[in-house]
Design a protein around this motif. Structure first.
Motif, PDB file in Angstrom:
ATOM      1  N   UNK A 142      39.955  23.920  44.534  1.00 18.60           N
ATOM      2  CA  UNK A 142      39.490  25.078  45.308  1.00 18.60           C
ATOM      3  C   UNK A 142      39.274  24.761  46.785  1.00 18.60           C
ATOM      4  N   UNK A 143      40.366  24.620  47.524  1.00 14.80           N
ATOM      5  CA  UNK A 143      40.288  24.264  48.944  1.00 14.80           C
ATOM      6  C   UNK A 143      41.070  25.310  49.734  1.00 14.80           C
ATOM      7  N   UNK A 165      49.656  33.832  46.149  1.00 19.50           N
ATOM      8  CA  UNK A 165      49.398  34.102  44.729  1.00 19.50           C
ATOM      9  C   UNK A 165      48.132  33.339  44.341  1.00 19.50           C
ATOM     10  N   UNK A 166      47.186  34.078  43.779  1.00 21.20           N
ATOM     11  CA  UNK A 166      45.958  33.451  43.292  1.00 21.20           C
ATOM     12  C   UNK A 166      46.141  33.161  41.809  1.00 21.20           C
ATOM     13  N   UNK A 167      46.115  31.875  41.419  1.00 25.91           N
ATOM     14  CA  UNK A 167      46.336  31.507  40.009  1.00 25.91           C
ATOM     15  C   UNK A 167      45.170  30.689  39.443  1.00 25.91           C
ATOM     16  N   UNK A 178      41.829  29.032  31.383  1.00 23.74           N
ATOM     17  CA  UNK A 178      42.564  27.793  31.671  1.00 23.74           C
ATOM     18  C   UNK A 178      42.279  27.332  33.106  1.00 23.74           C
ATOM     19  N   UNK A 179      42.229  28.282  34.026  1.00 23.88           N
ATOM     20  CA  UNK A 179      41.890  27.984  35.417  1.00 23.88           C
ATOM     21  C   UNK A 179      40.815  28.964  35.872  1.00 23.88           C
ATOM     22  N   UNK A 180      39.798  28.440  36.557  1.00 25.56           N
ATOM     23  CA  UNK A 180      38.693  29.317  36.947  1.00 25.56           C
ATOM     24  C   UNK A 180      39.116  30.230  38.105  1.00 25.56           C
ATOM     25  N   UNK A 181      38.785  31.521  38.007  1.00 24.25           N
ATOM     26  CA  UNK A 181      39.239  32.427  39.080  1.00 24.25           C
ATOM     27  C   UNK A 181      38.627  32.121  40.451  1.00 24.25           C
ATOM     28  N   UNK A 182      37.333  31.792  40.507  1.00 25.30           N
ATOM     29  CA  UNK A 182      36.676  31.549  41.807  1.00 25.30           C
ATOM     30  C   UNK A 182      37.157  32.548  42.850  1.00 25.30           C
ATOM     31  N   UNK A 183      36.888  33.817  42.558  1.00 19.58           N
ATOM     32  CA  UNK A 183      37.418  34.919  43.362  1.00 19.58           C
ATOM     33  C   UNK A 183      37.061  34.819  44.840  1.00 19.58           C
ATOM     34  N   UNK A 184      35.974  34.078  45.152  1.00 14.95           N
ATOM     35  CA  UNK A 184      35.568  34.025  46.567  1.00 14.95           C
ATOM     36  C   UNK A 184      36.647  33.394  47.449  1.00 14.95           C
ATOM     37  N   UNK A 185      37.530  32.571  46.847  1.00 20.37           N
ATOM     38  CA  UNK A 185      38.576  31.947  47.678  1.00 20.37           C
ATOM     39  C   UNK A 185      39.657  32.949  48.097  1.00 20.37           C
ATOM     40  N   UNK A 186      40.276  33.690  47.135  1.00 19.06           N
ATOM     41  CA  UNK A 186      41.222  34.704  47.614  1.00 19.06           C
ATOM     42  C   UNK A 186      40.560  35.769  48.500  1.00 19.06           C
ATOM     43  N   UNK A 187      39.280  36.044  48.248  1.00 23.04           N
ATOM     44  CA  UNK A 187      38.591  37.025  49.096  1.00 23.04           C
ATOM     45  C   UNK A 187      38.519  36.498  50.535  1.00 23.04           C
ATOM     46  N   UNK A 188      38.284  35.203  50.675  1.00 24.44           N
ATOM     47  CA  UNK A 188      38.235  34.599  52.014  1.00 24.44           C
ATOM     48  C   UNK A 188      39.619  34.672  52.686  1.00 24.44           C
ATOM     49  N   UNK A 189      40.674  34.472  51.895  1.00 26.56           N
ATOM     50  CA  UNK A 189      42.040  34.575  52.442  1.00 26.56           C
ATOM     51  C   UNK A 189      42.270  36.007  52.944  1.00 26.56           C
ATOM     52  N   UNK A 190      41.858  36.977  52.153  1.00 35.27           N
ATOM     53  CA  UNK A 190      42.057  38.384  52.530  1.00 35.27           C
ATOM     54  C   UNK A 190      41.262  38.714  53.805  1.00 35.27           C
ATOM     55  N   UNK A 191      40.050  38.108  53.906  1.00 39.89           N
ATOM     56  CA  UNK A 191      39.224  38.361  55.088  1.00 39.89           C
ATOM     57  C   UNK A 191      39.938  37.825  56.341  1.00 39.89           C
ATOM     58  N   UNK A 192      40.547  36.643  56.201  1.00 37.24           N
ATOM     59  CA  UNK A 192      41.186  36.044  57.379  1.00 37.24           C
ATOM     60  C   UNK A 192      42.552  36.669  57.681  1.00 37.24           C
ATOM     61  N   UNK A 193      43.277  37.068  56.631  1.00 38.26           N
ATOM     62  CA  UNK A 193      44.632  37.618  56.847  1.00 38.26           C
ATOM     63  C   UNK A 193      44.770  38.939  56.103  1.00 38.26           C
ATOM     64  N   UNK A 194      44.124  39.992  56.615  1.00 38.63           N
ATOM     65  CA  UNK A 194      44.089  41.264  55.865  1.00 38.63           C
ATOM     66  C   UNK A 194      45.468  41.869  55.619  1.00 38.63           C
ATOM     67  N   UNK A 195      46.446  41.525  56.437  1.00 38.35           N
ATOM     68  CA  UNK A 195      47.782  42.122  56.312  1.00 38.35           C
ATOM     69  C   UNK A 195      48.650  41.439  55.262  1.00 38.35           C
ATOM     70  N   UNK A 203      48.104  35.324  34.266  1.00 43.13           N
ATOM     71  CA  UNK A 203      48.575  34.500  33.148  1.00 43.13           C
ATOM     72  C   UNK A 203      48.058  33.070  33.266  1.00 43.13           C
ATOM     73  N   UNK A 204      48.228  32.463  34.455  1.00 45.89           N
ATOM     74  CA  UNK A 204      47.795  31.073  34.608  1.00 45.89           C
ATOM     75  C   UNK A 204      46.283  30.960  34.730  1.00 45.89           C
ATOM     76  N   UNK A 205      45.609  32.013  35.139  1.00 49.08           N
ATOM     77  CA  UNK A 205      44.134  31.974  35.123  1.00 49.08           C
ATOM     78  C   UNK A 205      43.679  32.023  33.662  1.00 49.08           C
TER      79      UNK A 205
END
Ligand code: PEP
Ligand code: MN
Length: 362
Positions: A142-143, A165-167, A178-195, A203-205
């Motif tokens: 989660x980096x 892709x968030x997996x 199988x993989x923890x969602x840790x939604x705060x990471x994709x949310x941070x990506x969306x905050x920085x690059x809203x477009x 499936x992989x989560x």
């Protein structure tokens, strides 16, 4: 750095870019027949973009590692005969060359690749000059900076049709997913690059097909732009990720049941109510800041007093008592203990830092 991206609406890949865009297909292309039958069934269910792994990054050797280059020819056939767009994973320079030569419509970079900046740089260099959309899966760990680093390397190589892709993220030991969602990471990506196009790979989560729909729904609730879902004509016989693939019929069923929420509303009443609620939240945030500042001032005073009396900063018994009281009161108010612990630990740490500063002054 700012990313210079072309929005997914202009990629000419998705027939309809209103949410959710859906990419689906088997974890791996296994045979011409398996790929073709899966693709045909998916197309009948309205899927326009087929995914299939040709080279598979497997955790252990002696597992099925993909059919290799021949699979690209099967993908081409799907493209020509069914009119679907086709996408595959590339993990090194050789894959890039072969996938571009075979006319893939889109590529993705796998989670293990994103975790390796050397590999990403080589792939970015190999893609220079190619006008192909590339989706970047999150790294296994989660980096968020490593994830963004991969996007920057592609962008610096001139690729503008990029998305994520968030997996999910690796877990040690037994866990529901199988993989923890840790939604705060994709949310941070969306905050920085809203477009930027942000797709979820439920499936992989999930790792198990029964959990795929709940993850897909959560992604829709969070405003993701779309989904990439593993689907196999006969999942039980799949040579990789057999437990998490859905039949095309089950996928269609899941998509039909998804509740798609709007990003915003035109309704005046909704907007007025929302403005009111947000103004109240902003007011409370101001009060929280005032309270934090007063707490810090008292903590500074304590720090000076301890110094005068030659007393240590850390008083473990006291901290235990504070935390116990916080948990007790918090529980009565319906607040989550894990959240309170994180919050108060951060406040406590900030107080200690300020008192350490005070002690070290002459
Ligand atoms: C895949 O998409 O089949 C795959 C290997 O995914 P990940 O890189 O997310 O593990
Ligand atoms: Mn897979």
């Amino acid at each position: 750095m700012q990313l210079d991206i072309i929005k997914a609406e202009e990629w000419g890949l998705f027939a309809d870019t209103t949410r959710p865009v859906v990419i689906a297909g088997p974890c791996s292309a296994e045979s011409e027949q398996q790929l073709f039958e899966t693709a045909k069934a998916l197309k009948a269910g309205g899927i326009g973009v087929l995914r299939a792994g040709i080279w598979k990054p497997r955790t252990r050797p002696n597992s099925f590692e993909g059919v290799g280059e021949v699979g690209l020819q099967w993908m081409r056939r799907v493209r020509e005969e069914l009119g679907m767009k086709v996408a595959t994973e590339v993990a090194n320079v050789k894959h890039v060359g072969e996938a571009l030569k075979a006319g893939m419509d889109m590529l993705w970079l796998g989670a293990r690749t994103t975790a390796n900046p050397f590999a990403i740089q080589e792939i970015a260099d190999a893609l220079k000059g190619a006008d192909i959309p590339v989706l970047v899966k999150n790294p296994v760990n989660p980096d968020v900076e490593l994830w963004i680093g991969a996007l920057e390397r592609l962008n610096l190589a001139g690729l503008k049709k990029i998305g994520v892709i968030h997996r999910g993220f690796s877990v040690y030991g037994e866990a529901k997913y199988r993989n923890m969602p840790q939604w705060q990471l994709p949310i941070e990506i969306k905050r920085r690059f809203p477009e930027m196009l942000m797709i979820c790979d439920p499936s992989h989560i999930a790792g198990k097909r029964e959990y795929v729909p709940e993850i897909a729904q959560q992604a829709m609730d969070l405003g993701f732009d779309g989904l990439i879902v593993e689907s196999h004509i006969c999942p039980e016989t799949a040579l990789s990720d057999a437990t998490q693939q859905l039949t095309p019929a089950d996928l269609a069923d899941m998509l039909g049941k998804l509740v798609i929420r709007k990003i915003d509303s035109e309704s005046l009443e909704y907007r007025e109510n929302m403005d009111d609620l947000r103004a109240r939240i902003d007011g409370i945030d101001d009060e929280l800041l005032e309270l934090l500042a007063s707490r810090m001032r008292i903590s500074d005073e304590i720090g000076r007093y301890k110094k005068q009396n030659n007393i240590t900063i850390l008083q473990p018994g006291r901290w235990e008592k504070v935390l116990a009281k916080v948990f007790e009161k918090g529980r009565e108010k319906g607040l989550d203990c894990e959240f309170l612990e994180k919050l108060f630990k951060a406040i406590h740490q900030a107080s200690i830092d300020r008192q350490t500063e005070i002690m070290s002054r002459d």
